[in-house]
Write a protein that holds these residues in place. Structure first.
Motif, PDB file in Angstrom:
ATOM      1  N   ILE A  63       0.851  -1.094  -0.110  1.00  0.00           N
ATOM      2  CA  ILE A  63       0.138   0.039   0.011  1.00  0.00           C
ATOM      3  C   ILE A  63       0.742   1.388   0.035  1.00  0.00           C
ATOM      4  O   ILE A  63       0.702   2.414  -0.385  1.00  0.00           O
ATOM      5  CB  ILE A  63      -1.066   0.182   1.335  1.00  0.00           C
ATOM      6  CG1 ILE A  63      -0.442   0.196   2.471  1.00  0.00           C
ATOM      7  CG2 ILE A  63      -1.913  -1.078   1.099  1.00  0.00           C
ATOM      8  CD1 ILE A  63      -1.595   0.275   3.721  1.00  0.00           C
ATOM      9  N   CYS A  64       2.077   1.112   0.594  1.00  0.00           N
ATOM     10  CA  CYS A  64       3.027   2.285   0.400  1.00  0.00           C
ATOM     11  C   CYS A  64       3.299   2.689  -0.949  1.00  0.00           C
ATOM     12  O   CYS A  64       3.257   3.622  -1.285  1.00  0.00           O
ATOM     13  CB  CYS A  64       4.105   2.059   1.381  1.00  0.00           C
ATOM     14  SG  CYS A  64       4.053   2.273   3.142  1.00  0.00           S
ATOM     15  N   ARG A  65       3.691   1.669  -1.691  1.00  0.00           N
ATOM     16  CA  ARG A  65       4.224   1.652  -3.135  1.00  0.00           C
ATOM     17  C   ARG A  65       3.263   2.134  -3.882  1.00  0.00           C
ATOM     18  O   ARG A  65       3.278   3.180  -4.913  1.00  0.00           O
ATOM     19  CB  ARG A  65       4.967   0.233  -3.559  1.00  0.00           C
ATOM     20  CG  ARG A  65       6.570   0.362  -3.022  1.00  0.00           C
ATOM     21  CD  ARG A  65       6.970  -0.881  -3.717  1.00  0.00           C
ATOM     22  NE  ARG A  65       6.799  -1.986  -3.129  1.00  0.00           N
ATOM     23  CZ  ARG A  65       6.064  -3.120  -3.515  1.00  0.00           C
ATOM     24  NH1 ARG A  65       5.506  -2.885  -4.766  1.00  0.00           N
ATOM     25  NH2 ARG A  65       5.695  -4.051  -2.881  1.00  0.00           N
ATOM     26  N   LYS A  66       1.857   1.588  -3.924  1.00  0.00           N
ATOM     27  CA  LYS A  66       0.785   1.644  -4.778  1.00  0.00           C
ATOM     28  C   LYS A  66       0.021   3.080  -4.625  1.00  0.00           C
ATOM     29  O   LYS A  66      -0.492   3.392  -5.466  1.00  0.00           O
ATOM     30  CB  LYS A  66      -0.076   0.482  -4.948  1.00  0.00           C
ATOM     31  CG  LYS A  66       0.233  -0.513  -5.336  1.00  0.00           C
ATOM     32  CD  LYS A  66      -0.869  -1.548  -5.597  1.00  0.00           C
ATOM     33  CE  LYS A  66      -0.070  -2.964  -6.124  1.00  0.00           C
ATOM     34  NZ  LYS A  66      -1.069  -4.019  -6.134  1.00  0.00           N
ATOM     35  N   LEU A  67       0.187   3.360  -3.165  1.00  0.00           N
ATOM     36  CA  LEU A  67      -1.099   4.454  -3.009  1.00  0.00           C
ATOM     37  C   LEU A  67      -0.533   5.461  -1.926  1.00  0.00           C
ATOM     38  O   LEU A  67      -0.344   6.863  -2.238  1.00  0.00           O
ATOM     39  CB  LEU A  67      -2.453   3.833  -2.130  1.00  0.00           C
ATOM     40  CG  LEU A  67      -3.432   4.770  -1.970  1.00  0.00           C
ATOM     41  CD1 LEU A  67      -4.144   5.322  -3.077  1.00  0.00           C
ATOM     42  CD2 LEU A  67      -4.210   4.238  -0.874  1.00  0.00           C
ATOM     43  N   LEU A  68       0.239   5.379  -0.695  1.00  0.00           N
ATOM     44  CA  LEU A  68       0.631   6.196   0.256  1.00  0.00           C
ATOM     45  C   LEU A  68       1.973   6.977  -0.227  1.00  0.00           C
ATOM     46  O   LEU A  68       1.842   8.191  -0.031  1.00  0.00           O
ATOM     47  CB  LEU A  68       0.719   5.683   1.568  1.00  0.00           C
ATOM     48  CG  LEU A  68      -0.379   4.878   2.036  1.00  0.00           C
ATOM     49  CD1 LEU A  68      -0.213   4.219   3.434  1.00  0.00           C
ATOM     50  CD2 LEU A  68      -1.510   5.627   2.067  1.00  0.00           C
ATOM     51  N   ALA A  69       2.828   6.533  -0.945  1.00  0.00           N
ATOM     52  CA  ALA A  69       3.949   7.277  -1.121  1.00  0.00           C
ATOM     53  C   ALA A  69       4.050   7.375  -2.739  1.00  0.00           C
ATOM     54  O   ALA A  69       3.904   6.495  -3.474  1.00  0.00           O
ATOM     55  CB  ALA A  69       5.457   6.544  -0.653  1.00  0.00           C
TER      56      ALA A  69
END
Lengths: 84, 84
Positions: A63-69
């Motif tokens: 979710i960090c790679r795809k959305l949050l960052a």
């Protein structure tokens, strides 16, 4: 099993932090001359319901790679802890 | 002596986190049904040049209360570590 993920998203050191510069300026105006190098990022907490820590780690990375960052401009770090 | 202050500013639990709800919605749409309770805050790093840790603590508390956090709606936590 549930885990709490504490995620920090920070601008990469080479990227100009305009918001940080503005806060730096405000601190200077308030007389805080001993404070500098202001960098501003995001702090995100989520609960992840997965059976094991490895799966929770995988999900939080994803979710960090795809959305949050935005990985072109930002770095992220993740801390996971079990919620009893 | 210099210290790095790592500051987290988070919305108080009773305050509706609209940005967090939007991210929650995006995660749902991406199929991450095991992730919930999304809360979004700020993460701020500053360098503080003071002679001792107690003074650096006092300064960092003060800039949180005066500038970085809105204490009516937000909580903050501070971690200080020496920069060699």
């Amino acid at each position: 099993m549930a885990y709490k993920a504490k995620i920090k998203v920070t601008l990469r050191p080479s990227i100009l932090d305009v918001q940080g510069k503005a806060v730096q300026h405000a601190l200077d105006n308030l007389g805080y001359s001993s404070v500098d190098n202001v960098r501003i990022g995001k702090y995100i907490e989520v609960s992840i319901h997965e059976n094991d820590l490895a799966e929770a780690e995988r999900k939080s990375e994803e979710i960090c790679r795809k959305l949050l960052a935005n990985t072109v401009m930002e770095d992220y770090s993740i801390e996971l802890e079990p919620i009893n």
